[in-house]
Write a protein that holds these residues in place. Structure first.
Motif, PDB file in Angstrom:
ATOM      1  N   ILE A 344       0.836  -1.204   0.000  1.00 28.98           N
ATOM      2  CA  ILE A 344       0.000   0.000   0.000  1.00 28.98           C
ATOM      3  C   ILE A 344       0.869   1.252   0.000  1.00 28.98           C
ATOM      4  O   ILE A 344       0.533   2.268  -0.629  1.00 28.98           O
ATOM      5  CB  ILE A 344      -0.957  -0.006   1.207  1.00 28.98           C
ATOM      6  CG1 ILE A 344      -1.871  -1.226   1.160  1.00 28.98           C
ATOM      7  CG2 ILE A 344      -1.814   1.260   1.217  1.00 28.98           C
ATOM      8  CD1 ILE A 344      -2.692  -1.420   2.417  1.00 28.98           C
ATOM      9  N   THR A 347       1.946   1.842  -3.505  1.00 26.22           N
ATOM     10  CA  THR A 347       0.851   2.386  -4.311  1.00 26.22           C
ATOM     11  C   THR A 347       0.712   3.885  -4.070  1.00 26.22           C
ATOM     12  O   THR A 347       0.373   4.643  -4.990  1.00 26.22           O
ATOM     13  CB  THR A 347      -0.483   1.701  -3.984  1.00 26.22           C
ATOM     14  OG1 THR A 347      -0.919   2.059  -2.671  1.00 26.22           O
ATOM     15  CG2 THR A 347      -0.384   0.195  -4.083  1.00 26.22           C
ATOM     16  N   ALA A 380      -9.464   6.618   0.527  1.00 30.25           N
ATOM     17  CA  ALA A 380      -9.277   5.283  -0.044  1.00 30.25           C
ATOM     18  C   ALA A 380      -8.134   4.534   0.638  1.00 30.25           C
ATOM     19  O   ALA A 380      -8.289   3.372   1.043  1.00 30.25           O
ATOM     20  CB  ALA A 380      -9.017   5.392  -1.548  1.00 30.25           C
ATOM     21  N   THR A 381      -6.988   5.178   0.764  1.00 31.90           N
ATOM     22  CA  THR A 381      -5.839   4.524   1.386  1.00 31.90           C
ATOM     23  C   THR A 381      -6.084   4.296   2.872  1.00 31.90           C
ATOM     24  O   THR A 381      -5.644   3.282   3.436  1.00 31.90           O
ATOM     25  CB  THR A 381      -4.568   5.368   1.174  1.00 31.90           C
ATOM     26  OG1 THR A 381      -4.390   5.573  -0.228  1.00 31.90           O
ATOM     27  CG2 THR A 381      -3.351   4.671   1.743  1.00 31.90           C
ATOM     28  N   LEU A 384      -8.107   1.176   3.142  1.00 25.68           N
ATOM     29  CA  LEU A 384      -7.304  -0.006   2.822  1.00 25.68           C
ATOM     30  C   LEU A 384      -6.361  -0.362   3.967  1.00 25.68           C
ATOM     31  O   LEU A 384      -6.228  -1.538   4.344  1.00 25.68           O
ATOM     32  CB  LEU A 384      -6.522   0.251   1.528  1.00 25.68           C
ATOM     33  CG  LEU A 384      -6.048  -0.960   0.727  1.00 25.68           C
ATOM     34  CD1 LEU A 384      -7.178  -1.925   0.449  1.00 25.68           C
ATOM     35  CD2 LEU A 384      -5.401  -0.496  -0.573  1.00 25.68           C
ATOM     36  N   VAL A 388      -6.481  -3.860   6.268  1.00 25.10           N
ATOM     37  CA  VAL A 388      -5.282  -4.673   6.464  1.00 25.10           C
ATOM     38  C   VAL A 388      -4.964  -4.783   7.957  1.00 25.10           C
ATOM     39  O   VAL A 388      -4.537  -5.837   8.440  1.00 25.10           O
ATOM     40  CB  VAL A 388      -4.096  -4.071   5.684  1.00 25.10           C
ATOM     41  CG1 VAL A 388      -2.787  -4.741   6.083  1.00 25.10           C
ATOM     42  CG2 VAL A 388      -4.319  -4.230   4.183  1.00 25.10           C
ATOM     43  N   PHE A 417     -12.703  -4.996   2.018  1.00 29.90           N
ATOM     44  CA  PHE A 417     -11.390  -5.021   1.377  1.00 29.90           C
ATOM     45  C   PHE A 417     -11.531  -4.756  -0.125  1.00 29.90           C
ATOM     46  O   PHE A 417     -10.762  -3.982  -0.714  1.00 29.90           O
ATOM     47  CB  PHE A 417     -10.742  -6.386   1.617  1.00 29.90           C
ATOM     48  CG  PHE A 417      -9.269  -6.434   1.329  1.00 29.90           C
ATOM     49  CD1 PHE A 417      -8.771  -6.269   0.046  1.00 29.90           C
ATOM     50  CD2 PHE A 417      -8.367  -6.669   2.345  1.00 29.90           C
ATOM     51  CE1 PHE A 417      -7.405  -6.333  -0.223  1.00 29.90           C
ATOM     52  CE2 PHE A 417      -7.001  -6.725   2.107  1.00 29.90           C
ATOM     53  CZ  PHE A 417      -6.524  -6.560   0.810  1.00 29.90           C
ATOM     54  N   ALA A 420     -12.516  -1.004  -0.809  1.00 28.83           N
ATOM     55  CA  ALA A 420     -11.361  -0.134  -0.576  1.00 28.83           C
ATOM     56  C   ALA A 420     -10.315  -0.320  -1.667  1.00 28.83           C
ATOM     57  O   ALA A 420      -9.713   0.651  -2.144  1.00 28.83           O
ATOM     58  CB  ALA A 420     -10.758  -0.431   0.796  1.00 28.83           C
ATOM     59  N   GLY A 421     -10.103  -1.568  -2.100  1.00 28.78           N
ATOM     60  CA  GLY A 421      -9.147  -1.819  -3.167  1.00 28.78           C
ATOM     61  C   GLY A 421      -9.587  -1.233  -4.492  1.00 28.78           C
ATOM     62  O   GLY A 421      -8.790  -0.644  -5.231  1.00 28.78           O
ATOM     63  N   GLY A 424      -8.877   2.244  -4.566  1.00 31.92           N
ATOM     64  CA  GLY A 424      -7.457   2.478  -4.797  1.00 31.92           C
ATOM     65  C   GLY A 424      -7.071   2.403  -6.260  1.00 31.92           C
ATOM     66  O   GLY A 424      -6.122   3.069  -6.686  1.00 31.92           O
ATOM     67  N   ILE A 465      -3.731  -4.260  -7.197  1.00 33.49           N
ATOM     68  CA  ILE A 465      -4.862  -4.343  -6.268  1.00 33.49           C
ATOM     69  C   ILE A 465      -5.600  -5.685  -6.412  1.00 33.49           C
ATOM     70  O   ILE A 465      -5.857  -6.390  -5.422  1.00 33.49           O
ATOM     71  CB  ILE A 465      -5.841  -3.176  -6.490  1.00 33.49           C
ATOM     72  CG1 ILE A 465      -5.218  -1.860  -6.020  1.00 33.49           C
ATOM     73  CG2 ILE A 465      -7.156  -3.433  -5.764  1.00 33.49           C
ATOM     74  CD1 ILE A 465      -5.002  -1.759  -4.518  1.00 33.49           C
ATOM     75  N   PHE A 469      -5.948  -8.875  -3.792  1.00 33.44           N
ATOM     76  CA  PHE A 469      -7.254  -9.383  -3.362  1.00 33.44           C
ATOM     77  C   PHE A 469      -7.390 -10.873  -3.660  1.00 33.44           C
ATOM     78  O   PHE A 469      -7.874 -11.643  -2.828  1.00 33.44           O
ATOM     79  CB  PHE A 469      -8.377  -8.605  -4.045  1.00 33.44           C
ATOM     80  CG  PHE A 469      -9.751  -9.044  -3.639  1.00 33.44           C
ATOM     81  CD1 PHE A 469     -10.347  -8.559  -2.489  1.00 33.44           C
ATOM     82  CD2 PHE A 469     -10.464  -9.973  -4.399  1.00 33.44           C
ATOM     83  CE1 PHE A 469     -11.611  -8.976  -2.099  1.00 33.44           C
ATOM     84  CE2 PHE A 469     -11.722 -10.400  -4.021  1.00 33.44           C
ATOM     85  CZ  PHE A 469     -12.299  -9.897  -2.871  1.00 33.44           C
TER      86      PHE A 469
END
Length: 545
Positions: A344, A347, A380-381, A384, A388, A417, A420-421, A424, A465, A469
């Motif tokens: 992350i 990213t 968004a981050t 995520l 996690v 998850f 959120a991904g 991202g 991403i 997943f």
């Protein structure tokens, strides 16, 4: 007039002191309980003292301290929302201004004020802090203070985050810029995870201090040339820095830019971020990447472009090139990561490349997209990192290889998850798509080739991403994960508002754009006018030759 910004700075600062005092007041009880348990375990000796979860009065004290911290964060959010509702989106310049002499001998003022960009970033920090506290409520129960000290550091950091975005005095901005390092250092080094947390905290501190010292030289230079630290008297065509020589402006610009590039972070001064994220608790990573790193990109807009417009044309293409490298490089490295926290973080290196690219494209669409990207990336981050964090709390590992088939035993966690991904990777309908689209459209108007290269980052985002997943959430469920619990009520309250905001601003981003646009129009006008004047002067000199 109500001093909204001062209240928004003072509330979390007072809360940090109060929570720290509550935590210290319970320390003797915690130490006594800890020692008694250790003595019992060692047959009455005192050679071995291990950390245990506070019991009895100590546990109650830690819970009360955390409740107080959460209350202060909610009060700060209420103040910031009330201020935002009074913000006039049709007016240009700074609003809610206050200016008082602080150090008259050196011309330093306590001066605060916000435009639309600063306002939405303060809102971002005010939203994230209580959610981070909810998510981290049980993370530090094994410490002698029950995590109360960590919550005090979060409040101290929030006060400085609001201060750095609200500062309208260059020296005051520098003070908040440097002061933020202190709570973050302890949040990573003392309350982080893993054996490398001390090393990561020191690396973060050294990188930031180097950038800050370089900026300090530029801050002093600004005062020597402009005769004041007040941003309102320095910036713009009629400001005190408007007539300085281009060569001097270039050096001053560079002093600020290096500090902001490290903070952002941009390639090649980004290496502290993956280490810091890996060694941080997820809540720390949310604030570090979601808000603190935005100080770098915000500084580029507010200080580099508006204080030194005559130097902008000399740096447009170098910064665009660095931004494109950051986009592609960060995305490629994210694909190869085995640790979700590092993935992350990489990213985010790629996403910050989009933001700096939009800023230096010098088109209105690109800069509006970049400013909006700062907010949407935070949501968004943040979501995520929190998800996690929930996985790490259950399994005790951030390694992708330790997961698989989670959606079969924890479908709600897997669903969060996924959303959120997808945010991202900027899926249409979610907030980051709007900002990324605006950046690409504005960059295409600036230079089509740069836009095409940036699109490579969009394609790679889908890869890193969706592959993460697939490896963690799909496939057969290992026996060690068969008892994995789904989201509890506290975790739903922590991540739910972020998902709601991603959807709302993905479908209707206009309220944020209404606040951002006047500030962006001012910045673009200053940058393009000066760039045109510089190009014209250069062409005239060439013609005379």
């Amino acid at each position: 007039m109500i001093p909204w910004l001062t209240i928004a700075i003072a509330l979390p600062a007072i809360g940090a002191v109060a929570v720290w005092a509550l935590a210290r007041a319970q320390a003797p009880a915690a130490d006594t309980a800890q020692r008694r348990r250790s003595e019992a375990a060692t047959g009455g000796g005192t050679d071995t003292i291990t950390e245990v979860r506070p019991a009895g009065p100590a546990a109650v004290g830690a819970e009360n301290a955390k409740r107080a911290a959460f209350g202060f964060s909610l009060a700060t959010l209420a103040v910031v929302v009330a201020m935002a509702l009074r913000f006039d989106t049709g007016a240009g310049g700074l609003q809610f201004e206050q200016t008082h002499e602080w150090i008259p001998r050196f011309g330093v003022h306590y001066a605060v004020g916000v435009d639309g960009i600063a306002l939405v970033l303060i809102l971002l920090s005010a939203v994230l802090v209580p959610l981070v506290m909810l998510a981290a409520w049980r993370e530090h129960d094994d410490r002698e203070d029950g995590g109360a000290g960590y919550f005090a550091l979060i409040l101290a950091l929030q006060a400085m985050m609001v201060g750095v975005f609200a500062a309208a005095d260059v020296f005051l901005f520098y003070v908040f810029f440097e002061a933020m390092l202190i709570p973050v250092y302890f949040m990573i080094g003392r309350y982080g995870r893993g054996e490398q947390r001390a090393r990561a905290a020191v690396k973060f501190l050294l990188y930031s201090l180097v950038g800050g010292l370089i900026m300090l030289v530029a801050v002093i230079g600004v005062y020597v040339v402009g005769g004041t630290f007040l941003w309102t008297e320095l910036a713009g065509p009629g400001g005190a820095l408007a007539g300085i020589e281009t060569e001097l402006a270039v050096w001053l610009f560079l002093g600020f830019f290096i500090a902001f590039a490290i903070k952002a972070p941009m390639w090649p001064v980004h290496t502290w971020l993956p280490d810091a994220a890996q060694a941080s608790r997820p809540g720390t990573a949310v604030l570090l990447v979601g808000v603190l790193d935005k100080v770098g990109t915000y500084g580029m807009l507010r200080y580099c472009l508006e204080l030194f417009p005559s130097a902008v044309s000399a740096f447009v293409w170098p910064v665009v090139a660095l931004s494109l490298v950051s986009i592609v490089y960060g995305a490629i490295l994210a694909i190869g990561q085995s640790d979700m926290m590092r993935l992350i973080a990489y990213t985010s290196v790629s996403h910050f490349g989009f933001i700096t690219l939009g800023i230096f494209a010098l088109t209105e669409q690109a800069q509006a997209g970049a400013a909006l990207y700062m907010v949407n990336h935070g949501f968004a981050t943040g979501a995520l990192f929190l998800v996690v964090g929930f996985l790490i709390a259950r399994r005790g590992s951030a390694q992708i290889a330790d997961y698989g088939g989670v959606q079969k035993v924890a479908p709600q966690l897997a669903g969060v998850f996924l959303v959120a991904g997808l945010a991202g990777l900027a899926l249409p309908g979610l907030a980051p798509f709007v900002s990324e689209f605006l950046v690409l459209v504005g960059v295409y108007a600036f230079n089509p080739v740069a836009a095409v290269v940036a699109v490579i980052g969009v394609v790679l985002a889908a890869l890193y991403i969706l592959w993460m997943f697939q490896r963690t959430m799909t496939g057969p469920t290992p026996e060690k994960l068969s008892g994995l619990k789904d989201l509890n009520l506290r975790e739903k309250w922590a991540v739910g508002p972020l998902l709601a905001l991603l959807i709302v601003f993905g479908l209707y981003p206009q309220p944020l754009l209404d606040a951002i646009d006047p500030a962006v129009e001012r910045t673009v006008q200053i940058g393009t006018e000066d760039a045109s004047a510089t190009d014209g002067a250069t062409a005239e000199e060439g013609g005379e030759g």
